[in-house]
Design a protein around this motif. Structure first.
Motif, PDB file in Angstrom:
ATOM      1  N   ARG A 157       0.726 -10.458 -12.346  1.00 46.20           N
ATOM      2  CA  ARG A 157       1.717 -11.169 -13.161  1.00 46.20           C
ATOM      3  C   ARG A 157       2.810 -11.800 -12.331  1.00 46.20           C
ATOM      4  O   ARG A 157       3.440 -12.755 -12.756  1.00 46.20           O
ATOM      5  CB  ARG A 157       2.320 -10.223 -14.190  1.00 46.20           C
ATOM      6  N   GLN A 158       3.069 -11.244 -11.161  1.00 47.68           N
ATOM      7  CA  GLN A 158       4.089 -11.797 -10.276  1.00 47.68           C
ATOM      8  C   GLN A 158       3.642 -11.612  -8.831  1.00 47.68           C
ATOM      9  O   GLN A 158       2.848 -10.738  -8.535  1.00 47.68           O
ATOM     10  CB  GLN A 158       5.430 -11.133 -10.529  1.00 47.68           C
ATOM     11  N   PRO A 159       4.150 -12.447  -7.947  1.00 46.67           N
ATOM     12  CA  PRO A 159       3.714 -12.364  -6.545  1.00 46.67           C
ATOM     13  C   PRO A 159       4.067 -11.020  -5.921  1.00 46.67           C
ATOM     14  O   PRO A 159       5.051 -10.390  -6.310  1.00 46.67           O
ATOM     15  CB  PRO A 159       4.470 -13.496  -5.844  1.00 46.67           C
ATOM     16  N   PRO A 160       3.271 -10.572  -4.965  1.00 54.47           N
ATOM     17  CA  PRO A 160       3.571  -9.296  -4.316  1.00 54.47           C
ATOM     18  C   PRO A 160       4.837  -9.402  -3.464  1.00 54.47           C
ATOM     19  O   PRO A 160       5.185 -10.477  -2.983  1.00 54.47           O
ATOM     20  CB  PRO A 160       2.341  -9.044  -3.435  1.00 54.47           C
ATOM     21  N   ALA A 161       5.481  -8.284  -3.299  1.00 54.07           N
ATOM     22  CA  ALA A 161       6.686  -8.244  -2.459  1.00 54.07           C
ATOM     23  C   ALA A 161       6.282  -8.486  -1.007  1.00 54.07           C
ATOM     24  O   ALA A 161       5.155  -8.173  -0.611  1.00 54.07           O
ATOM     25  CB  ALA A 161       7.362  -6.881  -2.589  1.00 54.07           C
ATOM     26  N   PRO A 162       7.182  -9.045  -0.219  1.00 57.69           N
ATOM     27  CA  PRO A 162       6.847  -9.254   1.195  1.00 57.69           C
ATOM     28  C   PRO A 162       6.523  -7.922   1.871  1.00 57.69           C
ATOM     29  O   PRO A 162       7.055  -6.874   1.492  1.00 57.69           O
ATOM     30  CB  PRO A 162       8.123  -9.855   1.784  1.00 57.69           C
ATOM     31  N   LYS A 163       5.653  -7.998   2.862  1.00 59.70           N
ATOM     32  CA  LYS A 163       5.286  -6.785   3.600  1.00 59.70           C
ATOM     33  C   LYS A 163       6.495  -6.272   4.374  1.00 59.70           C
ATOM     34  O   LYS A 163       7.286  -7.047   4.889  1.00 59.70           O
ATOM     35  CB  LYS A 163       4.160  -7.074   4.586  1.00 59.70           C
ATOM     36  N   VAL A 164       6.613  -4.971   4.435  1.00 58.91           N
ATOM     37  CA  VAL A 164       7.689  -4.343   5.187  1.00 58.91           C
ATOM     38  C   VAL A 164       7.173  -4.059   6.594  1.00 58.91           C
ATOM     39  O   VAL A 164       6.146  -3.405   6.769  1.00 58.91           O
ATOM     40  CB  VAL A 164       8.136  -3.029   4.506  1.00 58.91           C
ATOM     41  N   ARG A 165       7.859  -4.594   7.554  1.00 58.72           N
ATOM     42  CA  ARG A 165       7.454  -4.377   8.945  1.00 58.72           C
ATOM     43  C   ARG A 165       7.932  -3.007   9.414  1.00 58.72           C
ATOM     44  O   ARG A 165       9.042  -2.589   9.105  1.00 58.72           O
ATOM     45  CB  ARG A 165       8.023  -5.450   9.848  1.00 58.72           C
ATOM     46  N   LYS A 166       7.085  -2.360  10.189  1.00 61.22           N
ATOM     47  CA  LYS A 166       7.450  -1.069  10.754  1.00 61.22           C
ATOM     48  C   LYS A 166       8.405  -1.296  11.915  1.00 61.22           C
ATOM     49  O   LYS A 166       8.223  -2.216  12.704  1.00 61.22           O
ATOM     50  CB  LYS A 166       6.204  -0.335  11.244  1.00 61.22           C
ATOM     51  N   HIS A 167       9.383  -0.441  11.994  1.00 61.18           N
ATOM     52  CA  HIS A 167      10.373  -0.541  13.066  1.00 61.18           C
ATOM     53  C   HIS A 167       9.737  -0.060  14.365  1.00 61.18           C
ATOM     54  O   HIS A 167       9.183   1.042  14.434  1.00 61.18           O
ATOM     55  CB  HIS A 167      11.600   0.301  12.722  1.00 61.18           C
ATOM     56  N   LYS A 168       9.807  -0.890  15.376  1.00 63.25           N
ATOM     57  CA  LYS A 168       9.268  -0.507  16.678  1.00 63.25           C
ATOM     58  C   LYS A 168      10.308   0.322  17.413  1.00 63.25           C
ATOM     59  O   LYS A 168      11.489  -0.030  17.428  1.00 63.25           O
ATOM     60  CB  LYS A 168       8.934  -1.753  17.511  1.00 63.25           C
ATOM     61  N   PRO A 169       9.877   1.403  18.045  1.00 62.72           N
ATOM     62  CA  PRO A 169      10.840   2.206  18.807  1.00 62.72           C
ATOM     63  C   PRO A 169      11.284   1.463  20.068  1.00 62.72           C
ATOM     64  O   PRO A 169      10.562   0.615  20.591  1.00 62.72           O
ATOM     65  CB  PRO A 169      10.046   3.461  19.159  1.00 62.72           C
ATOM     66  N   ALA A 170      12.455   1.801  20.521  1.00 61.56           N
ATOM     67  CA  ALA A 170      12.962   1.206  21.757  1.00 61.56           C
ATOM     68  C   ALA A 170      12.113   1.688  22.927  1.00 61.56           C
ATOM     69  O   ALA A 170      11.403   2.701  22.835  1.00 61.56           O
ATOM     70  CB  ALA A 170      14.417   1.606  21.965  1.00 61.56           C
ATOM     71  N   ILE A 171      12.178   0.980  24.028  1.00 58.32           N
ATOM     72  CA  ILE A 171      11.369   1.326  25.204  1.00 58.32           C
ATOM     73  C   ILE A 171      11.671   2.743  25.673  1.00 58.32           C
ATOM     74  O   ILE A 171      10.761   3.512  25.973  1.00 58.32           O
ATOM     75  CB  ILE A 171      11.605   0.303  26.338  1.00 58.32           C
ATOM     76  N   GLU A 172      12.955   3.112  25.684  1.00 58.03           N
ATOM     77  CA  GLU A 172      13.332   4.445  26.135  1.00 58.03           C
ATOM     78  C   GLU A 172      12.742   5.517  25.224  1.00 58.03           C
ATOM     79  O   GLU A 172      12.304   6.562  25.675  1.00 58.03           O
ATOM     80  CB  GLU A 172      14.864   4.595  26.196  1.00 58.03           C
TER      81      GLU A 172
END
Length: 184
Positions: A157-172
Motif C-alpha cells: 500500500r505504501q513504499p518501503p522505508a529506506p534501508k537502515v545502514r549498519k554502523h561500521k566500527p572505527a578502525i581502532e
C-alpha cells in the motif's frame, strides 16, 4: 533449491536480489522485504506527476451524490496520458472498483495494492523465465512457489522505508576486537 539461481539473471536486474534471497533463506535475507522493494522499484508511474494525480483522484472523498461520476471523468482524462502499461492496468482496476460500486473508503489502497500485486506477479514470472532458460524445471517450480508464497505477505500500500545502514566500527575498535579461538 540451488543457492546460485540468481546468477541466471543479469547483474543489474531488479529481481536478482529477490531470487538470491529466495534461494538462500538461511543467510538472513528477508524475502518479503526484497520482494516488496523490487515491486516498488518497478512502480515508477506512481512517483511521476501522473501517478500523484491518479492517487489524488482515488483519495478524494465521495460524500456527494455524483462523486463517482466526477471521479470517472477525472480518470478518463488521465487515461489519455498513461505513462506505462502498469499505469494503464491500475487505471483499469480503478474503473472496475468504481463500476462495481466499491468506490468507498480505502479505494486508493485497494487499487494501488492490486496493481502492484499484478506487477509483482509479472516480475516473478520474468525472473523465473530467466532462471528457466538455464536450470531444471524442478528448480523453477520451487523458486516460483517460494516467491508466490511470499507475495501475499508484502505490504504494497505504501513504499518501503529506506534501508537502515549498519554502523561500521572505527578502525581502532576493529583492531581491538576480541577474537574467540573456539574450534581451533
Amino acid at each position: 533449491m540451488r543457492d546460485d539461481l540468481h546468477h541466471s539473471l543479469p547483474q543489474t536486474h531488479p529481481w536478482r536480489k529477490v531470487v538470491e534471497v529466495a534461494c538462500a533463506p538461511g543467510l538472513g535475507g528477508d524475502l518479503v522485504d526484497a520482494l516488496t522493494r523490487a515491486t516498488w522499484a518497478k512502480a515508477d508511474w506512481l512517483k511521476e506527476a501522473w501517478g500523484k494525480e491518479f492517487v489524488q483522484v482515488l483519495s478524494t472523498p465521495q460524500g456527494e451524490l455524483f462523486g463517482t461520476e466526477q471521479m470517472e471523468r477525472k480518470l478518463l482524462a488521465l487515461e489519455a496520458s498513461c505513462p506505462s502499461t502498469d499505469a494503464r492496468r491500475a487505471l483499469d482496476i480503478a474503473f472496475g472498483e468504481i463500476w462495481s460500486g466499491q468506490s468507498n473508503g480505502d479505494l486508493k489502497d485497494r487499487v494501488v495494492r492490486a496493481a502492484l500485486e499484478i506487477s509483482a506477479e509479472d516480475g516473478i514470472e520474468g525472473a523465473v523465465a530467466w532462471v528457466a532458460d538455464i536450470h531444471h524445471e524442478t528448480q523453477v517450480r520451487q523458486l516460483r512457489a517460494a516467491l508466490l508464497q511470499a507475495l501475499p505477505k508484502c505490504e504494497l500500500r505504501q513504499p518501503p522505508a529506506p534501508k537502515v545502514r549498519k554502523h561500521k566500527p572505527a578502525i581502532e575498535q576493529s583492531l581491538n576486537a576480541a577474537l574467540s579461538l573456539q574450534g581451533v
